[in-house]
Design a protein around this motif. Sequence first.
Motif, short mmCIF file in Angstrom:
data_model
loop_
_atom_site.label_atom_id
_atom_site.label_comp_id
_atom_site.label_asym_id
_atom_site.label_seq_id
_atom_site.Cartn_x
_atom_site.Cartn_y
_atom_site.Cartn_z
N HIS A 235 0.84 -1.21 0.00
CA HIS A 235 0.00 0.00 0.00
C HIS A 235 0.87 1.25 0.00
CE1 HIS A 235 -4.05 -1.57 0.29
NE2 HIS A 235 -3.73 -2.35 1.30
N ALA A 236 1.90 1.26 0.84
CA ALA A 236 2.79 2.42 0.93
C ALA A 236 3.55 2.62 -0.38
CB ALA A 236 3.76 2.25 2.10
N ALA A 237 4.04 1.54 -0.97
CA ALA A 237 4.78 1.63 -2.23
C ALA A 237 3.87 2.11 -3.36
CB ALA A 237 5.40 0.29 -2.58
N ALA A 238 2.66 1.61 -3.42
CA ALA A 238 1.72 2.04 -4.46
C ALA A 238 1.39 3.52 -4.30
CB ALA A 238 0.45 1.19 -4.41
N ALA A 239 1.20 3.96 -3.07
CA ALA A 239 0.93 5.38 -2.83
C ALA A 239 2.12 6.24 -3.25
CB ALA A 239 0.59 5.61 -1.36
N TRP A 240 3.33 5.77 -2.95
CA TRP A 240 4.54 6.48 -3.34
C TRP A 240 4.64 6.58 -4.86
CZ3 TRP A 240 8.84 4.42 -5.97
CH2 TRP A 240 9.94 5.28 -6.07
N ILE A 241 4.35 5.50 -5.55
CA ILE A 241 4.38 5.50 -7.01
C ILE A 241 3.34 6.48 -7.55
CG2 ILE A 241 3.87 4.13 -9.08
CD1 ILE A 241 5.05 1.68 -7.56
N GLU A 242 2.14 6.44 -6.99
CA GLU A 242 1.05 7.31 -7.45
C GLU A 242 1.40 8.79 -7.28
OE1 GLU A 242 -2.05 6.51 -8.76
OE2 GLU A 242 -1.57 4.38 -8.77
N THR A 243 2.02 9.14 -6.16
CA THR A 243 2.34 10.55 -5.93
C THR A 243 3.59 10.99 -6.67
OG1 THR A 243 3.56 10.04 -3.89
CG2 THR A 243 1.22 10.61 -3.66
N GLY A 244 4.40 10.03 -7.08
CA GLY A 244 5.67 10.36 -7.74
C GLY A 244 5.55 10.72 -9.20
N THR A 245 4.50 10.23 -9.88
CA THR A 245 4.35 10.51 -11.30
C THR A 245 2.92 10.26 -11.75
OG1 THR A 245 5.19 10.02 -13.53
CG2 THR A 245 5.04 8.17 -11.99
N THR A 246 2.52 10.99 -12.78
CA THR A 246 1.21 10.75 -13.39
C THR A 246 1.36 9.95 -14.67
OG1 THR A 246 1.33 12.86 -14.56
CG2 THR A 246 0.20 12.84 -12.42
N ASP B 265 1.75 6.80 -16.68
CA ASP B 265 1.43 5.40 -16.39
C ASP B 265 2.57 4.45 -16.75
OD1 ASP B 265 -1.23 5.64 -15.25
OD2 ASP B 265 -1.80 6.35 -17.24
N LEU B 266 3.31 4.74 -17.80
CA LEU B 266 4.46 3.90 -18.14
C LEU B 266 5.52 3.99 -17.05
CD1 LEU B 266 5.48 1.95 -20.32
CD2 LEU B 266 6.64 3.90 -21.39
N GLU B 267 5.73 5.17 -16.53
CA GLU B 267 6.69 5.35 -15.43
C GLU B 267 6.19 4.65 -14.17
OE1 GLU B 267 10.16 6.26 -13.59
OE2 GLU B 267 9.70 6.36 -15.71
N ARG B 268 4.89 4.67 -13.94
CA ARG B 268 4.33 3.95 -12.79
C ARG B 268 4.61 2.45 -12.92
NH1 ARG B 268 -1.44 7.15 -11.97
NH2 ARG B 268 -0.52 8.84 -10.76
N LEU B 269 4.45 1.92 -14.12
CA LEU B 269 4.75 0.50 -14.33
C LEU B 269 6.24 0.23 -14.12
CD1 LEU B 269 2.49 -0.32 -17.41
CD2 LEU B 269 2.08 -0.88 -15.00
N ARG B 270 7.09 1.12 -14.57
CA ARG B 270 8.55 0.94 -14.34
C ARG B 270 8.85 0.89 -12.84
NH1 ARG B 270 9.31 4.70 -18.93
NH2 ARG B 270 10.16 3.44 -20.62
N LYS B 271 8.21 1.76 -12.09
CA LYS B 271 8.44 1.77 -10.64
C LYS B 271 7.89 0.50 -9.98
CE LYS B 271 8.70 6.78 -10.20
NZ LYS B 271 9.98 6.99 -9.59
N PHE B 272 6.78 0.01 -10.50
CA PHE B 272 6.23 -1.26 -10.01
C PHE B 272 7.21 -2.39 -10.29
CE2 PHE B 272 3.81 -5.18 -10.47
CZ PHE B 272 3.03 -5.18 -9.33
N VAL B 273 7.76 -2.42 -11.48
CA VAL B 273 8.76 -3.43 -11.84
C VAL B 273 9.94 -3.35 -10.87
CG1 VAL B 273 10.48 -4.06 -13.59
CG2 VAL B 273 8.09 -3.65 -14.26
N GLU B 274 10.32 -2.15 -10.50
CA GLU B 274 11.44 -1.97 -9.57
C GLU B 274 11.15 -2.61 -8.22
OE1 GLU B 274 15.22 -1.20 -8.69
OE2 GLU B 274 14.32 -0.93 -10.66
N LEU B 275 9.88 -2.60 -7.79
CA LEU B 275 9.52 -3.28 -6.54
C LEU B 275 9.84 -4.77 -6.62
CD1 LEU B 275 5.97 -1.76 -5.79
CD2 LEU B 275 8.16 -1.08 -4.79
N TYR B 276 9.59 -5.35 -7.77
CA TYR B 276 9.86 -6.77 -7.97
C TYR B 276 11.34 -7.05 -8.22
CZ TYR B 276 5.16 -8.45 -7.52
OH TYR B 276 3.95 -8.80 -6.97
#
Length: 191
Positions: free
Chosen positions: A66-77, A79-90
Amino acid sequence: MNKKTNMAETILDTAQTLVQECGFNGFSYAHIAGKVGIRTASIHYHFPSKEDLGEALIARYTENFHAAAAWIETGTTDDLERLRKFVELYREPVRDYRTCLGVMLSTDLAVLSAKAQDKLNHLFDLNLLWLERVLEHGRQAGTLRFDGNAGAQAHKLLAALQGAQLLARSFRDIKRFDTIAEGLISALAKA
């Protein structure tokens, strides 16, 4: 944070590392006690059974998502960058040739309590719903492209990242994860 909470967090940190390296069945309270420098009775004080420990690990991992998703959401609008950040979590656990907690717990699903299984399913549902939302938003905005519905694409993306973790771990080669992840992101990028 008081001393009792600090010890519970230290136990959870140690247990999480052990699960990510060995699986839920691959360690005992004695392993944790040896690494932390406490008696097993101290672990039982915080987590009376291994099932309690497993449920606490999943609950904490879910909070972290939840915290990581919120950080991703506030860090960029973007969507491709959001997916990159999600990939970084993995990618993060792969640096130490481990997998995410969810992947390793899934391999031991048969020994987890029903409550832990439900919590694990909830964690995966959160990941999938977040991915589905980002993917659909990106497609509607014209920044992402893919065939089929966003839910199916979210499942493919999550499964591919989990598989990439396993391959990178098996070969002890983070480049294998990166190659798969870059291919996934490139395939979604609007040309």
